[in-house]
Motif scaffolding. Structure first.
Motif, short mmCIF file in Angstrom:
data_model
loop_
_atom_site.label_atom_id
_atom_site.label_comp_id
_atom_site.label_asym_id
_atom_site.label_seq_id
_atom_site.Cartn_x
_atom_site.Cartn_y
_atom_site.Cartn_z
N GLY A 58 0.81 -1.22 0.00
CA GLY A 58 0.00 0.00 0.00
C GLY A 58 0.84 1.26 0.00
O GLY A 58 0.41 2.30 -0.51
N SER A 59 2.04 1.17 0.56
CA SER A 59 2.94 2.33 0.56
C SER A 59 3.61 2.54 -0.79
O SER A 59 4.32 3.53 -0.98
CB SER A 59 4.01 2.15 1.65
N MET A 60 3.43 1.60 -1.71
CA MET A 60 3.99 1.74 -3.06
C MET A 60 2.88 1.75 -4.10
O MET A 60 3.04 1.25 -5.21
CB MET A 60 4.98 0.60 -3.33
N ALA A 61 1.73 2.33 -3.74
CA ALA A 61 0.57 2.37 -4.62
C ALA A 61 0.70 3.53 -5.61
O ALA A 61 1.75 4.16 -5.75
CB ALA A 61 -0.71 2.48 -3.79
N LEU A 62 -0.41 3.86 -6.30
CA LEU A 62 -0.39 4.90 -7.32
C LEU A 62 0.04 6.26 -6.78
O LEU A 62 0.59 7.08 -7.52
CB LEU A 62 -1.77 5.01 -7.96
N VAL A 63 -0.20 6.50 -5.49
CA VAL A 63 0.20 7.80 -4.93
C VAL A 63 1.72 7.94 -4.93
O VAL A 63 2.24 9.05 -5.02
CB VAL A 63 -0.38 7.96 -3.51
N PHE A 64 2.45 6.84 -4.87
CA PHE A 64 3.91 6.88 -4.97
C PHE A 64 4.32 7.37 -6.36
O PHE A 64 5.25 8.17 -6.51
CB PHE A 64 4.48 5.50 -4.67
N VAL A 65 3.60 6.90 -7.38
CA VAL A 65 3.85 7.36 -8.75
C VAL A 65 3.66 8.88 -8.83
O VAL A 65 4.50 9.61 -9.39
CB VAL A 65 2.91 6.66 -9.74
N ALA A 66 2.55 9.36 -8.27
CA ALA A 66 2.27 10.80 -8.31
C ALA A 66 3.35 11.60 -7.57
O ALA A 66 3.76 12.67 -8.03
CB ALA A 66 0.90 11.07 -7.70
N THR A 67 3.81 11.09 -6.45
CA THR A 67 4.82 11.80 -5.66
C THR A 67 6.14 11.89 -6.42
O THR A 67 6.77 12.95 -6.47
CB THR A 67 5.05 11.08 -4.32
N VAL A 68 6.57 10.79 -7.03
CA VAL A 68 7.82 10.79 -7.79
C VAL A 68 7.74 11.77 -8.96
O VAL A 68 8.65 12.60 -9.17
CB VAL A 68 8.15 9.37 -8.30
N THR A 69 6.68 11.69 -9.74
CA THR A 69 6.58 12.54 -10.93
C THR A 69 6.40 14.01 -10.57
O THR A 69 6.96 14.89 -11.24
CB THR A 69 5.43 12.07 -11.84
N ASP A 70 5.64 14.31 -9.53
CA ASP A 70 5.44 15.71 -9.14
C ASP A 70 6.73 16.35 -8.65
O ASP A 70 6.98 17.53 -8.91
CB ASP A 70 4.37 15.81 -8.05
N ARG A 71 7.55 15.60 -7.93
CA ARG A 71 8.76 16.18 -7.35
C ARG A 71 9.93 16.23 -8.34
O ARG A 71 10.73 17.14 -8.30
CB ARG A 71 9.19 15.38 -6.12
N TRP A 72 10.04 15.23 -9.20
CA TRP A 72 11.25 15.07 -10.00
C TRP A 72 11.09 15.44 -11.47
O TRP A 72 12.10 15.53 -12.19
CB TRP A 72 11.75 13.64 -9.88
N PHE A 73 9.87 15.60 -11.96
CA PHE A 73 9.68 15.84 -13.39
C PHE A 73 8.76 17.03 -13.64
O PHE A 73 7.70 17.16 -13.01
CB PHE A 73 9.08 14.60 -14.07
N VAL A 74 9.20 17.91 -14.54
CA VAL A 74 8.32 18.92 -15.14
C VAL A 74 8.11 18.55 -16.60
O VAL A 74 7.00 18.47 -17.08
CB VAL A 74 8.92 20.34 -15.02
N ARG A 75 9.22 18.28 -17.29
CA ARG A 75 9.15 17.74 -18.65
C ARG A 75 9.00 16.22 -18.57
O ARG A 75 9.55 15.58 -17.67
CB ARG A 75 10.42 18.13 -19.41
N HIS A 76 8.25 15.65 -19.49
CA HIS A 76 8.01 14.19 -19.58
C HIS A 76 7.20 13.66 -18.41
O HIS A 76 7.21 12.45 -18.16
CB HIS A 76 9.33 13.41 -19.67
N ARG A 77 6.50 14.51 -17.69
CA ARG A 77 5.76 14.03 -16.51
C ARG A 77 4.69 13.02 -16.90
O ARG A 77 4.54 11.98 -16.25
CB ARG A 77 5.11 15.23 -15.80
N GLY A 78 3.94 13.30 -17.98
CA GLY A 78 2.90 12.36 -18.40
C GLY A 78 3.48 11.03 -18.85
O GLY A 78 2.95 9.97 -18.51
N LEU A 79 4.58 11.09 -19.59
CA LEU A 79 5.22 9.85 -20.05
C LEU A 79 5.66 9.00 -18.89
O LEU A 79 5.41 7.78 -18.85
CB LEU A 79 6.41 10.20 -20.94
N VAL A 80 6.33 9.61 -17.91
CA VAL A 80 6.83 8.86 -16.77
C VAL A 80 5.68 8.31 -15.94
O VAL A 80 5.74 7.17 -15.45
CB VAL A 80 7.75 9.75 -15.90
N THR A 81 4.61 9.09 -15.79
CA THR A 81 3.43 8.60 -15.06
C THR A 81 2.88 7.34 -15.73
O THR A 81 2.55 6.36 -15.06
CB THR A 81 2.35 9.67 -15.00
N GLY A 82 2.77 7.37 -17.06
CA GLY A 82 2.25 6.21 -17.78
C GLY A 82 3.15 5.00 -17.63
O GLY A 82 2.67 3.88 -17.42
N VAL A 83 4.46 5.20 -17.72
CA VAL A 83 5.39 4.08 -17.62
C VAL A 83 5.35 3.47 -16.22
O VAL A 83 5.32 2.24 -16.05
CB VAL A 83 6.81 4.54 -17.97
#
Length: 434
Positions: free
Chosen positions: A120-145
């Protein structure tokens, strides 16, 4: 004349963080898929009923879902690296300790509580946290991957674990999960960082930070730090506050009801009971696990296509179509089981794979459209309902099999509920409060 050499650009640290996140999420998906492989071996060795074993899966699914809305708050408070490392250690402990169990409550504790909290600690919210903090460009691509990593984990783990369970035994499968989780921990600790500022960089695609340490810069940094600290304090409070506000709207309850049925008809029923149901009809467990892995392949295709369609078609219409077709397919499934994977079953597997997580993009789009800036938090609670629905289906289908000797009623009930979810989705209004 002075010759200058141009160094090739260094790979941004964000890609290393994303790669480690991919491995962790991939593993989490495989860990959660394992109980479906173990139901029959555990029943044969310990004599436990399918309902008893399914109860452990239900606890796992509930905790997996209820952890999700608060996972972001925990990561803000303690950091992604610490939380993901702890989550992997919980998974390793929960899976490894099962080889010592002698009573069903120990299965509930290990696979239900420990593995449920860890994954549960590695659910979809983990994806959102990683992409929000580390990506401005390619955010959608990384979220999908990273989202697709869940399907990839199922694809990789299920056939391997099924072969282990059928050969060396279910203990070998459990210890493999333990080893897989422990291998990832050093990678997370070494390469994962909570924020770009921790390593003196910025998010990929963000404007470079100004190195001039002026009074204004110091003041800006202090304000930023204050905001981070406020987020750490108030994230959990905000999650509960958003739930209280959204619960006063009909749209929220339509989304919750539909996504609960989504979880019941995927993770709870098919993900947990497809293998033992196929085994009831003479199909070898590794073959049935392979069919579930194929669902994982087409799940990737269906999710990407659904995201593309969600930008062009009314999301509630997409949900209505997805749920309706899923319901009809589940009602047909009982007639497709046989000793071998014949063409009609393969058609079902392909279709069901395309539809498996296709509901996520339009559900996210509706949450964002109806609830605005609170949409992501609302989706966290909607996702929790997905797992609660899955938990009820997991134990309910097991009890159905125990008392009736077959799963047929579970497939028909789930199909009917999907038809109901289709109607609820089409009734969603796009204005807040409707």
């Amino acid at each position: 004349m002075t010759l200058t050499t141009t160094r090739p650009p260094r790979l941004h640290r964000a890609w290393f963080v994303a790669a480690v996140a991919f491995v962790a999420i991939l593993g989490a998906a495989g860990f959660r898929a394992t109980p479906g492989v173990l139901i029959t071996p555990l029943q044969e060795e310990f004599g436990w009923s399918k309902g008893t074993i399914s109860a452990a899966v239900s606890i796992n699914l509930v905790l997996y879902g209820l952890t999700a809305p608060f996972a972001a708050a925990l990561m803000d408070r303690f950091g992604m690296r610490r939380m993901v490392s702890l989550a992997l250690l919980l998974v390793a402990a929960g899976s490894g300790l099962t080889v010592l169990m002698t009573a069903s409550w120990q299965l509930w504790l290990c696979w239900g509580v420990l593995v449920g909290l860890g994954t549960g600690s590695m659910a979809l919210v983990f994806v959102a946290t990683v992409t929000d903090r580390w990506f401005v460009r390619h955010r959608g691509l990384v979220t999908g991957v990273l989202t697709a990593a869940g399907a990839t984990g199922q694809l990789i783990f299920l056939p391997v674990l099924a072969q282990l369970a059928a050969g060396p035994g279910w203990r070998a499968a459990s210890l493999t999960v333990t080893g897989g989780a422990l291998i990832v921990v050093p990678l997370v600790w070494w390469l994962m960082r909570d924020r770009p500022e921790d390593v003196g960089t910025t998010a990929l695609g963000a404007e470079p930070a100004i190195s001039d340490v002026s009074e204004d810069a110091g003041r800006t940094a202090a304000v930023s730090a204050g905001r981070v600290e406020a987020a750490r304090v108030n994230a959990a409070v905000r999650a509960v506050g958003v739930l209280r506000s959204a619960a006063g709207t009909r749209a929220f309850w339509y989304l919750v009801g539909g996504f609960a049925i989504c979880g019941a008809s995927t993770n709870g029923l098919v993900g947990t009971h497809f293998i033992p149901a196929a085994h009831d009809h003479g199909m070898a467990e590794p073959v049935a696990a392979g069919l579930l892995a194929v669902i994982g392949v087409f799940d990737i295709v269906g999710t990407v296509a659904s995201g593309w369609l969600s930008d062009r078609v009314d999301p509630k219409v997409l949900l209505g179509v997805y749920y309706g077709l899923r319901g009809l397919s589940l009602m047909i499934l009982p007639s497709l089981f046989a000793e071998s994977a014949h063409p009609s079953m393969l058609v079902f597997i392909v279709f069901y794979g395309l539809d498996w997580v296709a509901t996520v993009p339009p559900t996210v789009a509706l949450c964002r459209r109806i609830f605005g800036s609170d949409g992501s938090v609302v989706f966290g609670w909607v996702f929790a309902s997905h797992q609660i629905g899955a938990a009820f289906a997991a134990v309910g289908a097991g009890l159905t099999r125990d008392h009736l000797g077959a799963y047929d009623l579970a497939w028909f009930v789930s199909g009917g509920l999907c038809i109901l979810a289709s109607g609820m989705s089409l009734a969603i209004g796009h204005a807040r409060g409707r």
